[in-house]
Design an enzyme around this catalytic site. Structure first.
Site, short mmCIF file in Angstrom:
data_model
loop_
_atom_site.label_atom_id
_atom_site.label_comp_id
_atom_site.label_asym_id
_atom_site.label_seq_id
_atom_site.Cartn_x
_atom_site.Cartn_y
_atom_site.Cartn_z
N ASP A 187 -11.36 2.88 4.15
CA ASP A 187 -11.71 1.46 4.03
C ASP A 187 -13.21 1.28 3.82
O ASP A 187 -13.66 0.21 3.40
CB ASP A 187 -11.29 0.70 5.30
N LYS A 222 0.83 -1.20 0.00
CA LYS A 222 0.00 0.00 0.00
C LYS A 222 0.87 1.26 0.00
O LYS A 222 0.62 2.20 -0.77
CB LYS A 222 -0.91 0.01 1.23
N GLN A 227 -5.35 -1.31 9.88
CA GLN A 227 -5.07 -2.59 9.27
C GLN A 227 -5.58 -3.74 10.14
O GLN A 227 -5.27 -3.82 11.33
CB GLN A 227 -3.56 -2.75 9.04
#
Length: 279
Positions: free
Chosen positions: A116, A49, A93
């Protein structure tokens, strides 16, 4: 001939388009990934990422907190990022250590920075048909369907999997595109029969090769979200790829299908969040 949907190439093209848009801005969209602990898969994913974001011109960084970080400390970290005007997108995460409740961490993120798309407010907007930040993997799947030139209005779509991360938001996006949607799962009666009725089949159940080739309708488009690591270290999807390949009109491979699109769509969400916040 079956169209193999090359997620790597499609994601690279999307990242290039995003880089062009970012270059025209007077600022760099800020993305922060919060990682807690030493989960090896998370480490690889976060590095990918960061690299993709930096290459596209984003201001990307990772806050790597130790395993023993408490839930309260993580919430303080998230609050500080919420208040930071240079941060446009926050991603916590997963998985988190067992002593930290993922739902508490997700709900602590400012919905406007929730790139997200997991915050209950963004989930509610999606379910209500309102604009908001959408989970990255379903958004990537929609890009792949566009690449396959899928005719969505009126199409019968079957989503195998009911998670909050993929299955449910995927179904909402397909509904918004005027598909007739069925959500199925591992306990669905006659799962094979449900799959065989699909013009568009989305596999997101997390069981290697659960969906056999003869479950795929001739000419269906198959998006395989599953990434299952086998004992020999190889990755397999939720669809028996070799069996499904000759039956499908288009299909994603595993790896190299949906996975790269997830990161590209994280950047797409971050850019949209930045523009919405900063004008």
């Amino acid at each position: 001939m079956t169209q193999i949907l090359d997620g790597k190439a499609i994601a690279e093209r999307l990242r290039g388009q995003l880089a062009t848009r970012v270059a025209a801005l007077s600022f760099k969209p800020g993305l922060v990934v919060v990682r807690v602990g030493e989960d090896p898969a998370s480490g690889v994913y976060v590095r990918n990422k960061d690299r993709a974001a930096t290459q596209a011109g984003f201001a990307s960084r990772t806050r790597h907190l130790p395993e023993e970080t408490t839930e309260a400390q993580l919430l303080e970290e998230i609050a500080a990022l919420n208040a930071d005007p240079e941060v446009d997108g926050i991603l916590v995460q997963l998985p988190l250590p067992k002593h930290i409740r993922a739902e508490k961490a997700i709900a602590a993120v400012d919905p406007a920075k929730d790139v997200d798309g997991f915050h209950p407010i963004n989930a509610g907007k999606l379910a209500s048909g309102l604009p908001g930040l959408v989970p990255c993997t379903p958004r990537g799947a929609m890009h792949l369907l566009a690449e396959a030139k899928a005719k969505l209005p009126g199409a019968r779509a079957v989503v195998v999997g009911r998670s909050q991360i993929v299955g449910r938001p995927m179904a909402q996006l397909l509904l918004a595109a005027d598909c007739t949607v069925t959500i199925a799962h591992s306990r669905t009666a006659d799962l094979a029969g449900e799959c065989r009725r699909a013009d568009i089949l989305i596999a997101a159940v997390g069981r290697p090769e659960l969906i056999r080739g003869d479950w795929v309708r001739e000419g269906a488009i198959v998006i395989d979200v599953g990434i299952n690591r086998m004992p020999d270290g190889k990755l397999k999807g939720d669809v028996a790829y070799a069996e499904a390949l000759p039956r499908a009109a288009a299909i994603t491979p595993v790896p190299g299908g949906v996975g790269p699109m997830t990161i590209a769509c994280l950047l797409e969400n971050t850019l949209e969040a930045a523009i919405a916040r900063r004008g």
